[in-house]
Motif scaffolding. Structure first.
Motif, PDB file in Angstrom:
ATOM      1  N   PRO A 241       0.805  -1.237   0.000  1.00 60.23           N
ATOM      2  CA  PRO A 241       0.000   0.000   0.000  1.00 60.23           C
ATOM      3  C   PRO A 241       0.829   1.274   0.000  1.00 60.23           C
ATOM      4  CG  PRO A 241      -0.072  -1.058   2.157  1.00 60.23           C
ATOM      5  CD  PRO A 241       0.609  -2.027   1.235  1.00 60.23           C
ATOM      6  N   TYR A 242       2.115   1.178   0.321  1.00 60.72           N
ATOM      7  CA  TYR A 242       2.974   2.366   0.378  1.00 60.72           C
ATOM      8  C   TYR A 242       3.960   2.405  -0.786  1.00 60.72           C
ATOM      9  CZ  TYR A 242       5.924  -1.207   2.537  1.00 60.72           C
ATOM     10  OH  TYR A 242       6.613  -2.365   2.794  1.00 60.72           O
ATOM     11  N   GLN A 243       3.795   1.515  -1.773  1.00 55.27           N
ATOM     12  CA  GLN A 243       4.668   1.477  -2.947  1.00 55.27           C
ATOM     13  C   GLN A 243       4.095   2.424  -3.987  1.00 55.27           C
ATOM     14  OE1 GLN A 243       6.126   1.185  -5.866  1.00 55.27           O
ATOM     15  NE2 GLN A 243       6.354  -0.981  -6.399  1.00 55.27           N
ATOM     16  N   THR A 244       4.799   3.518  -4.274  1.00 57.82           N
ATOM     17  CA  THR A 244       4.252   4.587  -5.115  1.00 57.82           C
ATOM     18  C   THR A 244       4.540   4.414  -6.598  1.00 57.82           C
ATOM     19  OG1 THR A 244       6.231   5.956  -4.792  1.00 57.82           O
ATOM     20  CG2 THR A 244       4.422   6.240  -3.202  1.00 57.82           C
ATOM     21  N   GLY A 245       5.272   3.371  -6.979  1.00 57.53           N
ATOM     22  CA  GLY A 245       5.520   3.128  -8.396  1.00 57.53           C
ATOM     23  C   GLY A 245       6.875   3.623  -8.850  1.00 57.53           C
ATOM     24  N   VAL A 246       6.995   3.842 -10.144  1.00 57.68           N
ATOM     25  CA  VAL A 246       8.276   4.156 -10.771  1.00 57.68           C
ATOM     26  C   VAL A 246       8.594   5.632 -10.613  1.00 57.68           C
ATOM     27  CG1 VAL A 246       9.548   4.224 -12.947  1.00 57.68           C
ATOM     28  CG2 VAL A 246       8.061   2.278 -12.428  1.00 57.68           C
ATOM     29  N   ALA A 247       9.782   5.912 -10.094  1.00 57.45           N
ATOM     30  CA  ALA A 247      10.271   7.288  -9.987  1.00 57.45           C
ATOM     31  C   ALA A 247      11.050   7.620 -11.249  1.00 57.45           C
ATOM     32  CB  ALA A 247      11.164   7.445  -8.761  1.00 57.45           C
ATOM     33  N   GLY A 248      10.567   8.593 -12.001  1.00 59.17           N
ATOM     34  CA  GLY A 248      11.227   8.990 -13.238  1.00 59.17           C
ATOM     35  C   GLY A 248      10.510  10.178 -13.833  1.00 59.17           C
ATOM     36  N   PRO A 249      11.134  10.839 -14.808  1.00 56.60           N
ATOM     37  CA  PRO A 249      10.521  12.033 -15.418  1.00 56.60           C
ATOM     38  C   PRO A 249       9.142  11.763 -15.995  1.00 56.60           C
ATOM     39  CG  PRO A 249      12.813  11.807 -16.108  1.00 56.60           C
ATOM     40  CD  PRO A 249      12.466  10.555 -15.378  1.00 56.60           C
ATOM     41  N   LEU A 250       8.934  10.548 -16.549  1.00 56.62           N
ATOM     42  CA  LEU A 250       7.639  10.185 -17.112  1.00 56.62           C
ATOM     43  C   LEU A 250       7.038   9.021 -16.326  1.00 56.62           C
ATOM     44  CD1 LEU A 250       8.530  10.401 -20.911  1.00 56.62           C
ATOM     45  CD2 LEU A 250       7.678  12.196 -19.403  1.00 56.62           C
ATOM     46  N   GLY A 251       7.352   8.969 -15.036  1.00 60.58           N
ATOM     47  CA  GLY A 251       6.921   7.863 -14.196  1.00 60.58           C
ATOM     48  C   GLY A 251       5.649   8.170 -13.441  1.00 60.58           C
ATOM     49  N   SER A 252       5.570   7.606 -12.242  1.00 63.14           N
ATOM     50  CA  SER A 252       4.370   7.697 -11.424  1.00 63.14           C
ATOM     51  C   SER A 252       4.218   9.085 -10.803  1.00 63.14           C
ATOM     52  CB  SER A 252       4.442   6.637 -10.314  1.00 63.14           C
ATOM     53  OG  SER A 252       3.669   6.990  -9.203  1.00 63.14           O
ATOM     54  N   ALA A 253       2.998   9.636 -10.872  1.00 63.70           N
ATOM     55  CA  ALA A 253       2.729  10.913 -10.205  1.00 63.70           C
ATOM     56  C   ALA A 253       2.824  10.754  -8.696  1.00 63.70           C
ATOM     57  CB  ALA A 253       1.344  11.421 -10.600  1.00 63.70           C
ATOM     58  N   ALA A 254       2.448   9.577  -8.186  1.00 59.60           N
ATOM     59  CA  ALA A 254       2.549   9.337  -6.744  1.00 59.60           C
ATOM     60  C   ALA A 254       4.010   9.340  -6.294  1.00 59.60           C
ATOM     61  CB  ALA A 254       1.884   8.012  -6.389  1.00 59.60           C
ATOM     62  N   ALA A 255       4.897   8.715  -7.088  1.00 64.48           N
ATOM     63  CA  ALA A 255       6.322   8.714  -6.741  1.00 64.48           C
ATOM     64  C   ALA A 255       6.899  10.119  -6.820  1.00 64.48           C
ATOM     65  CB  ALA A 255       7.091   7.771  -7.667  1.00 64.48           C
ATOM     66  N   ALA A 256       6.492  10.887  -7.817  1.00 65.78           N
ATOM     67  CA  ALA A 256       6.975  12.267  -7.935  1.00 65.78           C
ATOM     68  C   ALA A 256       6.558  13.093  -6.722  1.00 65.78           C
ATOM     69  CB  ALA A 256       6.446  12.895  -9.223  1.00 65.78           C
ATOM     70  N   THR A 257       5.319  12.913  -6.256  1.00 66.04           N
ATOM     71  CA  THR A 257       4.849  13.637  -5.073  1.00 66.04           C
ATOM     72  C   THR A 257       5.619  13.202  -3.834  1.00 66.04           C
ATOM     73  OG1 THR A 257       2.645  13.829  -6.040  1.00 66.04           O
ATOM     74  CG2 THR A 257       2.822  14.170  -3.676  1.00 66.04           C
ATOM     75  N   LEU A 258       5.873  11.899  -3.721  1.00 60.27           N
ATOM     76  CA  LEU A 258       6.641  11.393  -2.583  1.00 60.27           C
ATOM     77  C   LEU A 258       8.009  12.057  -2.509  1.00 60.27           C
ATOM     78  CD1 LEU A 258       6.994   9.126  -0.329  1.00 60.27           C
ATOM     79  CD2 LEU A 258       8.090   7.786  -2.135  1.00 60.27           C
ATOM     80  N   LEU A 259       8.721  12.123  -3.630  1.00 64.13           N
ATOM     81  CA  LEU A 259      10.060  12.703  -3.627  1.00 64.13           C
ATOM     82  C   LEU A 259      10.014  14.216  -3.447  1.00 64.13           C
ATOM     83  CD1 LEU A 259      11.881  10.649  -6.409  1.00 64.13           C
ATOM     84  CD2 LEU A 259      11.864  10.300  -3.951  1.00 64.13           C
ATOM     85  N   ARG A 260       8.946  14.834  -3.874  1.00 58.99           N
ATOM     86  CA  ARG A 260       8.831  16.281  -3.714  1.00 58.99           C
ATOM     87  C   ARG A 260       8.533  16.669  -2.263  1.00 58.99           C
ATOM     88  NH1 ARG A 260       5.406  16.870  -7.419  1.00 58.99           N
ATOM     89  NH2 ARG A 260       3.502  16.936  -6.174  1.00 58.99           N
ATOM     90  N   GLU A 261       7.781  15.851  -1.551  1.00 61.74           N
ATOM     91  CA  GLU A 261       7.334  16.210  -0.202  1.00 61.74           C
ATOM     92  C   GLU A 261       8.204  15.655   0.908  1.00 61.74           C
ATOM     93  OE1 GLU A 261       3.289  15.026   0.216  1.00 61.74           O
ATOM     94  OE2 GLU A 261       2.524  16.553  -1.175  1.00 61.74           O
ATOM     95  N   CYS A 262       9.049  14.651   0.624  1.00 63.75           N
ATOM     96  CA  CYS A 262       9.817  14.028   1.705  1.00 63.75           C
ATOM     97  C   CYS A 262      10.890  14.979   2.231  1.00 63.75           C
ATOM     98  CB  CYS A 262      10.454  12.728   1.223  1.00 63.75           C
ATOM     99  SG  CYS A 262      11.815  12.945   0.045  1.00 63.75           S
ATOM    100  N   ASP A 263      11.273  14.772   3.498  1.00 63.86           N
ATOM    101  CA  ASP A 263      12.368  15.562   4.077  1.00 63.86           C
ATOM    102  C   ASP A 263      13.596  14.704   4.362  1.00 63.86           C
ATOM    103  OD1 ASP A 263      11.644  14.097   6.303  1.00 63.86           O
ATOM    104  OD2 ASP A 263      11.118  15.820   7.549  1.00 63.86           O
ATOM    105  N   THR A 264      13.458  13.388   4.207  1.00 66.84           N
ATOM    106  CA  THR A 264      14.560  12.448   4.425  1.00 66.84           C
ATOM    107  C   THR A 264      14.479  11.378   3.348  1.00 66.84           C
ATOM    108  OG1 THR A 264      14.306  12.784   6.807  1.00 66.84           O
ATOM    109  CG2 THR A 264      15.737  10.988   6.104  1.00 66.84           C
ATOM    110  N   LEU A 265      15.623  11.071   2.735  1.00 63.98           N
ATOM    111  CA  LEU A 265      15.618  10.181   1.566  1.00 63.98           C
ATOM    112  C   LEU A 265      16.692   9.118   1.712  1.00 63.98           C
ATOM    113  CD1 LEU A 265      14.489   9.653  -1.300  1.00 63.98           C
ATOM    114  CD2 LEU A 265      16.168  11.298  -2.162  1.00 63.98           C
ATOM    115  N   LEU A 266      16.288   7.859   1.548  1.00 67.53           N
ATOM    116  CA  LEU A 266      17.222   6.736   1.524  1.00 67.53           C
ATOM    117  C   LEU A 266      17.272   6.188   0.108  1.00 67.53           C
ATOM    118  CD1 LEU A 266      19.011   4.510   2.808  1.00 67.53           C
ATOM    119  CD2 LEU A 266      16.894   3.276   3.365  1.00 67.53           C
ATOM    120  N   LEU A 267      18.440   6.285  -0.518  1.00 66.91           N
ATOM    121  CA  LEU A 267      18.649   5.754  -1.865  1.00 66.91           C
ATOM    122  C   LEU A 267      19.400   4.430  -1.763  1.00 66.91           C
ATOM    123  CD1 LEU A 267      19.797   9.000  -3.732  1.00 66.91           C
ATOM    124  CD2 LEU A 267      17.489   8.063  -3.552  1.00 66.91           C
TER     125      LEU A 267
END
Length: 560
Positions: A241-267
Motif C-alpha cells: 500500500p505504500y509502494q508509489t511506483g516508478v520514480a522517473g521524469p515520465l513515471g508515477s505521479a505518486a512517486a513524484a509527489t513522494l520525492l517532492r514532499e519528503c524531508d529524508t531520503l534513503l537511496l
C-alpha cells in the motif's frame, strides 16, 4: 580436447554462461561448432548452446536481457567488419544499464573491431596467440561481472582452430568477492539521519534490487513511502500500500509527489535514478547506500550539501541488515497514512482512465490494465519504449515472483522482442509477455519473430510467449511530446507508421496470432491467450488519441 574453440566453450560453461547469442560468420564458425545447437528444450547439462539471431544488434540485446533476468554473465558473438558495428547498439544498451555481457568478435579487421568495442567496454583486448586466450577470457569474464559492464575480446579464426594444450582445462569460475561490513560510525550517522526525519522516503534502484527486503524493513520501521526505478520495477510488489511506483521524469505521479514532499531520503543502489527527480532537494537529508565500487556516472546527488548526506559504501543488502537494528520504530504514522492515501488515489484514477473508451477504438490503457488482472504467477513482462512504456509504468501491477525487463537508459526502440525471446530461452518455465508499439515493432521486432518460428519446436508446449502489439498507426510517444512542447493537445498525429497487418504477418511466418479491435473483447482475448501454450502474436488496434499521464497534465496546464 581438440581445439581452442572447445576450450572457450568449456570456460564459458564454467563462467555460468548457458546461452550464446549471435550471428554466424566464417571467423567464428569454429566456436559455433563447439557450442550446442538445441534440438529439445535446453537444460543446464547441455550449455552453452547457440541461439542464432536475425541480426547482431538483436544478439547483443538478447545477451543483455539474459543477464538482466538471470543475474549471470550474458554472451554474444559477431563476425568482424560490419557485424561489429551492428553489435554496438545492443552493447550500448548493456553498458548504459550496467549489465555484464561478454562480446566475442571475429578477428579479421581486428584493429577496427577493437577500436569500436573499446568505446563501449570496461575491458577490451585482442587475442593474437592461442596461449593468450584462456587468461584473456578469464579476465574478460571477471571484468564484466565485477564492473557490471561489457567486456570484449577480438579472437582470430586461427586462434580458435589452434590445437588445444594437453593440460587439463580449468574454467572461468570466479570466487565470490568478500562482503565487507560498512563502517560502524557511518552506519550510526545514517541511522541518526533517518531517525530524525518526519517524512521519510526510500528509493530502490537497479543495484539495490537484492536488498529490496531490507528496504521494505526500513520503510516499515520509519513509516516511509517507497518508490522504485524503472530498471528495478519488480524489486517490490505493487500490492504494497505504500509502494508509489516508478520514480522517473515520465513515471508515477505518486512517486513524484513522494520525492517532492519528503524531508529524508534513503537511496538504495539507486544509481539509475534520474537526476531530475532530485531537483530542488538541497534541504533534504539523504542517506545513499551504494555498491562498494561506485559506478561511473552514478546519480548520487552531488547537489546535496555534504553535511546533509551520508554515504554508506558496501553491499546494499549487508548494509541494510546492519542498519535496521540501529533504527527505532516511529510511533507517528501520519506520513505513512498520507502516502497510502496518495497511492490509493493514484491507482483509483488509473482504473478510471483505463475504463474509458471513445467510439469503437480500444483504449491502450485497458490493454495493460486487463493484462495486469490476469497475469500468471511468475510472469516476465517486457516493455518497449514509446507509449507502451507509459502504460507499463501506469497500469501494470506486479506480484511477488514476477519480473520486468526493459532497455532502461538507452530506451532502444524495438528491444522488447529480442528481450522477450531471450527471457523465454533463459526461463522457459515462465510465461513471458512483451508490450511493444507498432513503430518499435517495425523498427526491430518483426525479424526476430523468425527466430521464434525457428525454435517453435522448443517453445510450442511451454507456458505462453505473447507479443502484444499496440497498433495505433503512429509513433505515439513522439506525437505527444510534440503536443506537449507546443502546448496544443489537438496537434494532429505527426509521426505516421505505415499500416501493416501484424497478425497476418505472424500467421504468414507460421505463428499463431489474434487481432482485437473491439473494447469489450479485450478482457476475454487476454484470458484466452494467457491459457494457451507457446508463442502467439496479439495485435490490439488502439486509440492513438489517449494521452499518457504526463501529456494529460501538460494539456490541463495549457487549458488552465
Amino acid at each position: 580436447m581438440g581445439n581452442m574453440a572447445e576450450v572457450v566453450a568449456a570456460r564459458l560453461r564454467g563462467a555460468g554462461v548457458e546461452r550464446v547469442y549471435g550471428v554466424p560468420g566464417l571467423a567464428l564458425d569454429p566456436l559455433i561448432r563447439a557450442l550446442e545447437v538445441p534440438r529439445s528444450v535446453p537444460t543446464r547439462a547441455g550449455v552453452p548452446w547457440f541461439a542464432q539471431a536475425r541480426g547482431e544488434e538483436s544478439a547483443a540485446l538478447m545477451a543483455c536481457a539474459d543477464a538482466k533476468l538471470t543475474g549471470r554473465l550474458g554472451c554474444c558473438l559477431a563476425p568482424p567488419g560490419a557485424g561489429v558495428l551492428r553489435l554496438l547498439g545492443g552493447l550500448y544498451d548493456a553498458a548504459a544499464d550496467r549489465t555484464p555481457v561478454l562480446a566475442l568478435v571475429g578477428g579479421a579487421d581486428g584493429d577496427l573491431a577493437l577500436r569500436h568495442l573499446a568505446e563501449v567496454s570496461v575491458f577490451c583486448e585482442p587475442v593474437s596467440r592461442p596461449e593468450q586466450l584462456p587468461d584473456a577470457l578469464r579476465r574478460a569474464a571477471r571484468a564484466a561481472l565485477t564492473e557490471r559492464g561489457v567486456a570484449g575480446l577480438v579472437v582470430p579464426r586461427e586462434v580458435l582452430t589452434a590445437t588445444a594444450p594437453d593440460e587439463p582445462a580449468d574454467d572461468c569460475a570466479l570466487a565470490p568477492a568478500p562482503v565487507r561490513r560498512p563502517d560502524e560510525r557511518v552506519l550510526r550517522r545514517a541511522a541518526d539521519v533517518l531517525g530524525e526525519g518526519r517524512r521519510p522516503a526510500v528509493v530502490v534502484g537497479n543495484a539495490g534490487r537484492a536488498a529490496s527486503a531490507g528496504a521494505a524493513g526500513v520503510a516499515a520501521l520509519l513509516g516511509a513511502g517507497v518508490a522504485v526505478t524503472a530498471l528495478a520495477r519488480d524489486a517490490l510488489p505493487d500490492d504494497l500500500p505504500y509502494q508509489t511506483g516508478v520514480a522517473g521524469p515520465l513515471g508515477s505521479a505518486a512517486a513524484a509527489t513522494l520525492l517532492r514532499e519528503c524531508d529524508t531520503l534513503l537511496l538504495v543502489g539507486a544509481e539509475d535514478l534520474d537526476h531530475g527527480m532530485l531537483r530542488d532537494r538541497a534541504r533534504c537529508r539523504t542517506v545513499v547506500v551504494e555498491p562498494e565500487e561506485a559506478p561511473r556516472g552514478m546519480a548520487v546527488p552531488d547537489r546535496f550539501p555534504a553535511d546533509a548526506t551520508v554515504r554508506v559504501s558496501g553491499d546494499p543488502s549487508t548494509a541494510l541488515e546492519a542498519l535496521i537494528p540501529l533504527l527505532r520504530r516511529t510511533t507517528d504514522r501520519a506520513w505513512r497514512v498520507h502516502v497510502e492515501d496518495l497511492v490509493r488515489t493514484w491507482r483509483a484514477e488509473g482504473r478510471t482512465r483505463a475504463g474509458r473508451y471513445f467510439g469503437t477504438s480500444v483504449n491502450p490503457r485497458s490493454v495493460v490494465a486487463e493484462l495486469s488482472e490476469r497475469l500468471p504467477d511468475r510472469a516476465v513482462v517486457v516493455t518497449d519504449s514509446g507509449t507502451a512504456l507509459d502504460w507499463w509504468t501506469r497500469h501494470l501491477r506486479l506480484r511477488n515472483g514476477m519480473r520486468s525487463l526493459l532497455s532502461g537508459h538507452l530506451g532502444l526502440p524495438g528491444a522488447a522482442v529480442p528481450y522477450a525471446v531471450a527471457a523465454k530461452f533463459a526461463a522457459p518455465e515462465r510465461p513471458v509477455i512483451a508490450l511493444v508499439g507498432d513503430g518499435a515493432f517495425q523498427g526491430g521486432g518483426l525479424n526476430e519473430l523468425i527466430t521464434v518460428r525457428r525454435h517453435l519446436g522448443l517453445l510450442g508446449e511451454l507456458p505462453p510467449l505473447v507479443f502484444c502489439v499496440l497498433n495505433n498507426g503512429d509513433l505515439n510517444r513522439l506525437t505527444w511530446q510534440r503536443r506537449a512542447a507546443a502546448r496544443d493537445p489537438l496537434l494532429p498525429l505527426s509521426a505516421e507508421v505505415p499500416a501493416m497487418p501484424y497478425a497476418d504477418w505472424a500467421r504468414l511466418a507460421g505463428l499463431p496470432a489474434v487481432r482485437c479491435d473491439r473494447p469489450r473483447h479485450v478482457a476475454s482475448v487476454w484470458a484466452d491467450v494467457l491459457t494457451r501454450p507457446g508463442p502467439v502474436l496479439l495485435e490490439f488496434v488502439v486509440d492513438g488519441e489517449i494521452p499518457p499521464d504526463w501529456a494529460a497534465a501538460t494539456a490541463s496546464a495549457a487549458v488552465a
